[in-house]
Design an enzyme around this catalytic site. Structure first.
Site, PDB file in Angstrom:
ATOM      1  N   GLY A 132      49.930  33.623  57.132  1.00 14.19           N
ATOM      2  CA  GLY A 132      50.231  33.741  55.702  1.00 14.19           C
ATOM      3  C   GLY A 132      50.999  35.019  55.411  1.00 14.19           C
ATOM      4  O   GLY A 132      50.462  36.115  55.555  1.00 14.19           O
TER       5      GLY A 132
ATOM      6  N   VAL B 161      49.432  39.280  50.090  1.00 14.10           N
ATOM      7  CA  VAL B 161      48.340  39.982  50.767  1.00 14.10           C
ATOM      8  C   VAL B 161      48.711  40.235  52.223  1.00 14.10           C
ATOM      9  O   VAL B 161      48.696  41.372  52.697  1.00 14.10           O
ATOM     10  CB  VAL B 161      47.026  39.162  50.692  1.00 14.10           C
ATOM     11  CG1 VAL B 161      45.930  39.837  51.498  1.00 14.10           C
ATOM     12  CG2 VAL B 161      46.603  39.013  49.238  1.00 14.10           C
TER      13      VAL B 161
ATOM     14  N   ASP C 148      54.074  32.386  59.375  1.00 15.12           N
ATOM     15  CA  ASP C 148      54.066  31.498  58.222  1.00 15.12           C
ATOM     16  C   ASP C 148      54.923  30.291  58.571  1.00 15.12           C
ATOM     17  O   ASP C 148      55.893  30.417  59.321  1.00 15.12           O
ATOM     18  CB  ASP C 148      54.655  32.237  57.001  1.00 15.12           C
ATOM     19  CG  ASP C 148      54.210  31.621  55.673  1.00 15.12           C
ATOM     20  OD1 ASP C 148      54.571  30.459  55.416  1.00 15.12           O
ATOM     21  OD2 ASP C 148      53.513  32.301  54.903  1.00 15.12           O
TER      22      ASP C 148
ATOM     23  N   PRO D 131      44.119  27.653  46.217  1.00 20.37           N
ATOM     24  CA  PRO D 131      44.338  27.316  44.807  1.00 20.37           C
ATOM     25  C   PRO D 131      43.102  26.708  44.150  1.00 20.37           C
ATOM     26  O   PRO D 131      42.172  26.288  44.840  1.00 20.37           O
ATOM     27  CB  PRO D 131      45.472  26.290  44.861  1.00 20.37           C
ATOM     28  CG  PRO D 131      45.413  25.714  46.232  1.00 20.37           C
ATOM     29  CD  PRO D 131      44.855  26.769  47.132  1.00 20.37           C
TER      30      PRO D 131
ATOM     31  N   LEU E  52      34.722  38.375  44.447  1.00 20.64           N
ATOM     32  CA  LEU E  52      34.701  37.615  43.189  1.00 20.64           C
ATOM     33  C   LEU E  52      34.097  38.468  42.079  1.00 20.64           C
ATOM     34  O   LEU E  52      34.588  38.489  40.951  1.00 20.64           O
ATOM     35  CB  LEU E  52      33.879  36.326  43.346  1.00 20.64           C
ATOM     36  CG  LEU E  52      34.406  35.249  44.295  1.00 20.64           C
ATOM     37  CD1 LEU E  52      33.498  34.029  44.258  1.00 20.64           C
ATOM     38  CD2 LEU E  52      35.822  34.835  43.933  1.00 20.64           C
TER      39      LEU E  52
ATOM     40  N   LEU F 260      36.394  43.384  36.384  1.00 16.69           N
ATOM     41  CA  LEU F 260      37.652  43.959  35.855  1.00 16.69           C
ATOM     42  C   LEU F 260      38.200  43.102  34.716  1.00 16.69           C
ATOM     43  O   LEU F 260      38.597  43.621  33.665  1.00 16.69           O
ATOM     44  CB  LEU F 260      38.696  44.069  36.980  1.00 16.69           C
ATOM     45  CG  LEU F 260      38.403  45.126  38.047  1.00 16.69           C
ATOM     46  CD1 LEU F 260      39.371  44.982  39.216  1.00 16.69           C
ATOM     47  CD2 LEU F 260      38.487  46.537  37.470  1.00 16.69           C
TER      48      LEU F 260
ATOM     49  N   CYS G 247      44.619  36.364  40.723  1.00 19.81           N
ATOM     50  CA  CYS G 247      43.194  36.358  41.092  1.00 19.81           C
ATOM     51  C   CYS G 247      42.208  36.215  39.953  1.00 19.81           C
ATOM     52  O   CYS G 247      41.223  35.500  40.084  1.00 19.81           O
ATOM     53  CB  CYS G 247      42.865  37.646  41.845  1.00 19.81           C
ATOM     54  SG  CYS G 247      43.571  37.675  43.479  1.00 19.81           S
TER      55      CYS G 247
ATOM     56  N   ARG H 163      52.529  35.003  38.584  1.00 18.08           N
ATOM     57  CA  ARG H 163      51.404  34.057  38.653  1.00 18.08           C
ATOM     58  C   ARG H 163      50.412  34.306  37.509  1.00 18.08           C
ATOM     59  O   ARG H 163      49.941  35.429  37.338  1.00 18.08           O
ATOM     60  CB  ARG H 163      50.713  34.170  40.016  1.00 18.08           C
ATOM     61  CG  ARG H 163      51.625  33.688  41.138  1.00 18.08           C
ATOM     62  CD  ARG H 163      51.013  33.846  42.507  1.00 18.08           C
ATOM     63  NE  ARG H 163      50.889  35.238  42.904  1.00 18.08           N
ATOM     64  CZ  ARG H 163      50.348  35.626  44.057  1.00 18.08           C
ATOM     65  NH1 ARG H 163      49.893  34.726  44.907  1.00 18.08           N
ATOM     66  NH2 ARG H 163      50.259  36.902  44.364  1.00 18.08           N
TER      67      ARG H 163
END
Length: 480
Positions: free
Chosen positions: A8, A12, A33, A89, A217, A223, A272, A342
């Site tokens: 990936g 990140v 990737d 996702p 999480l 936040l 996120c 995003r």
């Protein structure tokens, strides 16, 4: 030589592996990737993501001990440690649709690792995943292992876009979760040895697998909750004549609370926050904790309310119609110093205005026209699938144009919406902008970046989130 492979090459994987390569010259790092255009970009002068300082880090290591490749299986086979940083996702259909994480890409990565491995490996979860994912991955690897031993670690990332390189150089903490067995402890130590080459020992925290998965999480939920808390106060400030900047400054002076994440805005975005809270909600529901799930849902509800409120304020201020009026949108990224769109609040604000038949002209220093059009035509959650699996939209939104600078975007506009806090928006020549706009000229500051009093003296009608309202705005109240 220790060999690391990261599956990936996104926001990140790319920066994290580049910094590991820079700080650990004796470690060979390969980022793999299946997307050819993405890997080509990582090997070029035009990297696929914008992040301050990333260019320098990549250029120092690329070709020495940092490699970007589409030969996924070769590098996984050769690696001692495999980081998995693939998309997770939110599911759009089936069980848990709209909340649960879709682990399709994770599972196929795990099956491939089991398939090609010829030596023992440490597999590291780097994507944000639901609690107990490690257990599922462990089962897949074990049942397909052909006698090879795998150790699973959770090493969540806590990067903030725009400061990712700085965050990687000097992290608040590095969290490594593993099985509480002799093999698990050995795997944790192997990864700890990598990070300890530049991160002080006391900042590397080790926990069990589930604590590490849940900590990520929980951190994002806390936040996001702070942002929704201050945004909820911003609505009350407008109703009472208080100033949210003064209120949040006073609140942040309490050392137990602190000043960070207390800026009121049009809403939070990024890949996120919403996804992780929805995931948290789903996990709570699955574990028979509906009250806890309901509590966290409110954080997203307030965020949606804030975006809707902003659009309603624009429409009501402009004689209750924006039909065929040009509205300039300054900023489309979800925050400054990144090109990432995003879950940006700009998408919902623009869609709200388009729904009311406005003509929109958008300017953002880092976001391409193609990306903006894609975001405005995509369905919710589609953005989180690999590019080649996203629906190709042949349509563009005809009411939307993209400008090369702020002056072109605002020419002949009735109103300006500031949706990203880019520094350049503070320094614009607003007198020149005012002259070239339709009158009355409005500024709707969704990030509280402009000096509202200065703009009022020029002649603008200004709406700043959470600040005392102009008389004009009081006379034309926003209907929720």
């Amino acid at each position: 030589m220790v060999k690391i492979c990261c599956i990936g090459a996104g926001y990140v994987g790319g920066p994290t592996m580049a910094v590991i390569a820079l700080k650990c010259p004796s470690v060979e790092v390969a980022v793999v990737d299946i997307s050819v255009p993405r890997i080509t970009a990582w090997n070029s002068d035009q990297l696929p993501i914008y992040e301050p300082g990333l260019d320098d880090v990549v250029k120092q290591c690329r070709g020495k001990n940092l490699f970007f490749s589409t030969d996924v299986e070769k590098h996984v086979r050769e690696a001692d440690i495999v980081f998995v940083s693939v998309n997770t996702p939110t599911k759009t259909r089936g069980l848990g649709a709209g909340k649960a994480a879709d682990l399709t890409y994770w599972e196929s990565a795990a099956r491939m690792i089991a398939d090609v491995s010829v030596s023992d490996k440490i597999v590291v979860e780097k994507s944000t995943v639901p609690v107990k994912t490690a257990e599922a991955i462990e089962k897949i690897l074990t049942h397909n292992s052909k006698g090879i031993k795998f150790q699973i670690l959770s090493n969540p990332e806590f990067l903030a876009e725009g400061t990712a390189i700085e965050d990687l150089f000097k992290p608040d903490r590095v969290l490594i979760g593993g099985r509480e067995t002799p093999e698990g402890f050995a795997a944790v130590k192997a990864l700890k040895d990598i990070y300890s080459q530049w991160v002080p020992e006391e900042r590397i925290l080790t926990t069990n697998l589930w604590s590490a998965e849940l900590s990520k999480l929980a951190a994002n939920a806390f936040l996001a909750q702070r942002i929704s808390s201050v945004n909820a106060m911003s609505a009350l400030c407008e109703a009472t004549g208080a100033n949210v900047t003064e209120v949040s400054y006073a609140v942040g002076k309490d050392s137990r609370i602190g000043p960070k994440f207390l800026n009121s805005s049009v809403g939070f975005g990024g890949s996120c926050f919403q996804k992780d809270i929805l995931n948290l909600v789903y996990i709570c529901e699955c574990n028979g904790l509906p009250e806890v799930a309901e509590y966290w849902k409110q954080v997203i509800k307030i965020n949606d309310y804030q975006k809707t409120r902003f659009v309603n304020r624009i429409v009501s201020s402009m004689f209750n119609t924006v039909s065929n009026k040009k509205i300039a949108v300054l900023g489309f990224a979800f925050k400054k110093d990144t090109g990432d769109t995003r879950e940006t609040p700009a998408i919902d604000v623009c869609k709200g205005l388009i729904g009311d038949k406005a003509r929109i002209s958008i300017y953002d220093p880092q976001v391409t026209e193609e990306q903006i059009q894609r975001d405005l035509t995509m369905n919710k959650f589609d953005w989180d699938h690999p590019l080649h699996l996203q629906p190709m939209s042949p349509t563009t939104v005809k009411q939307v144009s993209v400008a090369w600078d702020a002056y072109a975007a605002t020419k002949d506009a009735h109103g300006i919406c500031i949706l990203t806090e880019w520094d350049e928006f503070k320094k614009l020549d607003y007198e020149k902008i005012f002259e070239n706009m339709q009158k009355p000229a409005f500024v709707f500051d969704g990030r509280n970046v402009v000096d509202a009093e200065k703009l009022r003296k020029i002649g603008f009608i200004v709406y700043s989130i959470g600040k005392p309202l102009d008389q004009w705005l009081k006379d034309m109240p926003a209907l929720a």
